[in-house]
Design a protein around this motif. Sequence first.
Motif, PDB file in Angstrom:
ATOM      1  N   TYR A  62      48.649  50.982 -22.490  1.00 47.94           N
ATOM      2  CA  TYR A  62      48.975  49.590 -22.183  1.00 47.94           C
ATOM      3  C   TYR A  62      47.794  48.797 -21.629  1.00 47.94           C
ATOM      4  CZ  TYR A  62      54.034  50.509 -22.545  1.00 47.94           C
ATOM      5  OH  TYR A  62      55.289  50.825 -22.984  1.00 47.94           O
ATOM      6  N   LEU A  63      46.787  49.487 -21.121  1.00 47.05           N
ATOM      7  CA  LEU A  63      45.726  48.833 -20.358  1.00 47.05           C
ATOM      8  C   LEU A  63      44.391  49.034 -21.052  1.00 47.05           C
ATOM      9  CD1 LEU A  63      46.838  50.000 -16.775  1.00 47.05           C
ATOM     10  CD2 LEU A  63      47.362  47.824 -17.891  1.00 47.05           C
ATOM     11  N   ASP A  64      44.189  48.325 -22.156  1.00 47.78           N
ATOM     12  CA  ASP A  64      42.982  48.583 -22.919  1.00 47.78           C
ATOM     13  C   ASP A  64      41.739  47.940 -22.331  1.00 47.78           C
ATOM     14  OD1 ASP A  64      43.663  46.010 -23.636  1.00 47.78           O
ATOM     15  OD2 ASP A  64      44.028  46.452 -25.745  1.00 47.78           O
ATOM     16  N   ASP A  65      41.904  47.161 -21.247  1.00 46.68           N
ATOM     17  CA  ASP A  65      40.698  46.696 -20.568  1.00 46.68           C
ATOM     18  C   ASP A  65      40.404  47.524 -19.315  1.00 46.68           C
ATOM     19  OD1 ASP A  65      43.001  45.507 -19.582  1.00 46.68           O
ATOM     20  OD2 ASP A  65      42.120  43.551 -19.234  1.00 46.68           O
ATOM     21  N   PHE A  66      41.052  48.661 -19.186  1.00 49.55           N
ATOM     22  CA  PHE A  66      40.738  49.659 -18.169  1.00 49.55           C
ATOM     23  C   PHE A  66      40.333  50.948 -18.884  1.00 49.55           C
ATOM     24  CE2 PHE A  66      43.496  46.710 -16.065  1.00 49.55           C
ATOM     25  CZ  PHE A  66      43.164  46.730 -14.726  1.00 49.55           C
ATOM     26  N   THR A  67      39.383  51.688 -18.325  1.00 46.95           N
ATOM     27  CA  THR A  67      38.986  52.961 -18.938  1.00 46.95           C
ATOM     28  C   THR A  67      39.847  54.103 -18.404  1.00 46.95           C
ATOM     29  OG1 THR A  67      37.373  53.515 -17.211  1.00 46.95           O
ATOM     30  CG2 THR A  67      36.604  52.138 -19.056  1.00 46.95           C
ATOM     31  N   SER A  68      39.879  55.204 -19.140  1.00 47.07           N
ATOM     32  CA  SER A  68      40.621  56.390 -18.688  1.00 47.07           C
ATOM     33  C   SER A  68      40.071  56.908 -17.369  1.00 47.07           C
ATOM     34  CB  SER A  68      40.560  57.496 -19.748  1.00 47.07           C
ATOM     35  OG  SER A  68      41.230  57.099 -20.919  1.00 47.07           O
ATOM     36  N   SER A  69      38.753  56.837 -17.205  1.00 43.39           N
ATOM     37  CA  SER A  69      38.165  57.332 -15.958  1.00 43.39           C
ATOM     38  C   SER A  69      38.570  56.451 -14.779  1.00 43.39           C
ATOM     39  CB  SER A  69      36.647  57.419 -16.075  1.00 43.39           C
ATOM     40  OG  SER A  69      36.087  56.160 -16.375  1.00 43.39           O
ATOM     41  N   LEU A 124      45.383  45.769  -9.307  1.00 37.19           N
ATOM     42  CA  LEU A 124      45.173  44.352  -8.997  1.00 37.19           C
ATOM     43  C   LEU A 124      43.737  44.074  -8.554  1.00 37.19           C
ATOM     44  CD1 LEU A 124      46.320  41.490  -8.626  1.00 37.19           C
ATOM     45  CD2 LEU A 124      46.957  42.135  -6.304  1.00 37.19           C
ATOM     46  N   THR A 125      43.220  44.873  -7.637  1.00 38.49           N
ATOM     47  CA  THR A 125      41.868  44.615  -7.148  1.00 38.49           C
ATOM     48  C   THR A 125      40.845  44.819  -8.267  1.00 38.49           C
ATOM     49  OG1 THR A 125      41.812  46.884  -6.257  1.00 38.49           O
ATOM     50  CG2 THR A 125      42.351  45.112  -4.732  1.00 38.49           C
ATOM     51  N   ALA A 126      41.071  45.801  -9.130  1.00 39.19           N
ATOM     52  CA  ALA A 126      40.173  45.979 -10.274  1.00 39.19           C
ATOM     53  C   ALA A 126      40.278  44.794 -11.227  1.00 39.19           C
ATOM     54  CB  ALA A 126      40.507  47.280 -11.005  1.00 39.19           C
ATOM     55  N   SER A 127      41.479  44.261 -11.380  1.00 36.14           N
ATOM     56  CA  SER A 127      41.673  43.104 -12.260  1.00 36.14           C
ATOM     57  C   SER A 127      40.918  41.890 -11.738  1.00 36.14           C
ATOM     58  CB  SER A 127      43.169  42.781 -12.390  1.00 36.14           C
ATOM     59  OG  SER A 127      43.863  43.831 -13.050  1.00 36.14           O
ATOM     60  N   LEU A 128      40.895  41.711 -10.427  1.00 38.30           N
ATOM     61  CA  LEU A 128      40.164  40.596  -9.843  1.00 38.30           C
ATOM     62  C   LEU A 128      38.673  40.694 -10.174  1.00 38.30           C
ATOM     63  CD1 LEU A 128      41.823  40.325  -6.296  1.00 38.30           C
ATOM     64  CD2 LEU A 128      42.391  39.063  -8.380  1.00 38.30           C
ATOM     65  N   VAL A 129      38.143  41.911 -10.103  1.00 39.79           N
ATOM     66  CA  VAL A 129      36.727  42.111 -10.422  1.00 39.79           C
ATOM     67  C   VAL A 129      36.473  41.841 -11.903  1.00 39.79           C
ATOM     68  CG1 VAL A 129      34.867  43.815 -10.548  1.00 39.79           C
ATOM     69  CG2 VAL A 129      36.376  43.765  -8.548  1.00 39.79           C
ATOM     70  N   LYS A 130      37.361  42.375 -12.767  1.00 36.08           N
ATOM     71  CA  LYS A 130      37.186  42.195 -14.212  1.00 36.08           C
ATOM     72  C   LYS A 130      37.244  40.722 -14.601  1.00 36.08           C
ATOM     73  CE  LYS A 130      39.188  46.728 -15.329  1.00 36.08           C
ATOM     74  NZ  LYS A 130      38.016  47.360 -15.975  1.00 36.08           N
TER      75      LYS A 130
END
Length: 495
Positions: A62-69, A124-130
């Motif tokens: 579902y989250l293709d703008d996040f990596t597996s790592s 959420l915090t990662a999304s803010l950075v992205k």
Amino acid sequence: MYYVSTRNKNDRHTASEAIAHGLAADGGLMTPEVLPNLSHNALDTMRDMSYQQRAVYVMNAYLDDFTSSELSVYTTKAYGGGKFDTREVAPVRGVDANTYCLELWHGPTCAFKDMALQMLPHLLTASLVKNQEEKTACILVATSGDTGKAALEGFRDVDKTRILVFYPKDGVSAIQQLQMNTQEGTNVGVCSVVGNFDDAQTGVKRLFSDETLRQELAGRGYFFSSANSINWGRVLPQIVYYISAYCDLMREEKIQKGDLVNVCVPTGNFGNILAAYYAKQMGVPIGRLICASNRNDVLTDFLNTGVYDRNRTFYNTMSPSMDILISSNLERLLFALSGQNDEEVRTYMTQLSETGRYEVSPAIRSKLDKLFAAGCCDDEQTARTIGRMWREHHYLIDPHTAVAFDVLEQYRSKTGDQTPTIVVSTASPFKFCDNVLRAIGVNDLAQGTDILDQLAEQSGVPVPAPLAALKEKPIRFADTVDKDHMADRVLEMLH
């Protein structure tokens, strides 16, 4: 994968954008354009994984703008490090030959909301950075009991966030209230609202759509986001535990791959059972989705008639997290069952706002009948079920879980369907000591937090550590506002 508003499917966003802002600008709910399908061997692959590994596997689709790592780091932080009191995180307990209980309350606040709200702060915090967002997220939460504490604990002292929780005055249990009002953290706020949960929830939605308030806060360096299940980042981690439960039953050889299981879910805001629906649509062999309501039976009536009507008496019950008459996440189901017809969904939501009522099309009604069963029970039945489960199975359950067991028994008696069923257990019984003690035959109740020890002595079940720790914590929050003055409280917190 893009996410679209249920009220305007041309309003498309990436996953990180959808999670960062929580609610679409038009008031709709951000929902995946397409649901991913599990591959043919996915359940076999996940069968012997840890819960954390399963979470990465599912959410990655579902989250293709996040990596597996990245997701591996988040799941390790969310579900590891001793935050949950069992290695399985969400264990499946056998109750009888064809009934299993999915225990979702082993986290830091002893409620199922931890399953999503330990993960959401990382997303959420990662999304803010992205998204290169420089403002601080002001997270507004309306709670009927468990979401508030879980969100406060999840976002406590998380950088670039402030969180303010509103709960209905006199509408949560004593332990739930104590959990929130003793919350630690420098970025947290808690306030009760005169009224019921729907008043608090409607008030929060009104704050989101208040353009003047949003501009005022933007000038102060803040923007609104949500930790309620209107945020896709809340629903997604909940899909994981249904898939995980099926894999556990496979691993324990209680079922074979491909065997159908039913799922019975106590729900008020419809997010928990919606996640089961998404798991089914992805390819998990789930048969009937059984929706369990308490005396506030608006969902039962809707699923049985196709008419949603919130114009009814609101009851405060012993299962307060389900004391809801406006079930927000139903909008996502309507979007799916209408074939993503945003105009149709918009019409229903307008009718709900203006008249408190809508009736779905015959096409949606037909799909509801095929997918769902629904039932409800009152407090007397709930208490009886807690007592019966204790006597017959020596299994201590909370009132919300009891609602589900009672409705499952009604469903089986009515239909004769003996398909293996997963009952979702949403909270520790120690969050509702008074009602649980009375249900197992104890009427002389201890006062304050001593009631926790009393239930432990009567049952032989230890008090969960996070609740035992409440005895030492000072009250930090005691404010109450009228529902029309919630904006004032937000501005005070963000001065």
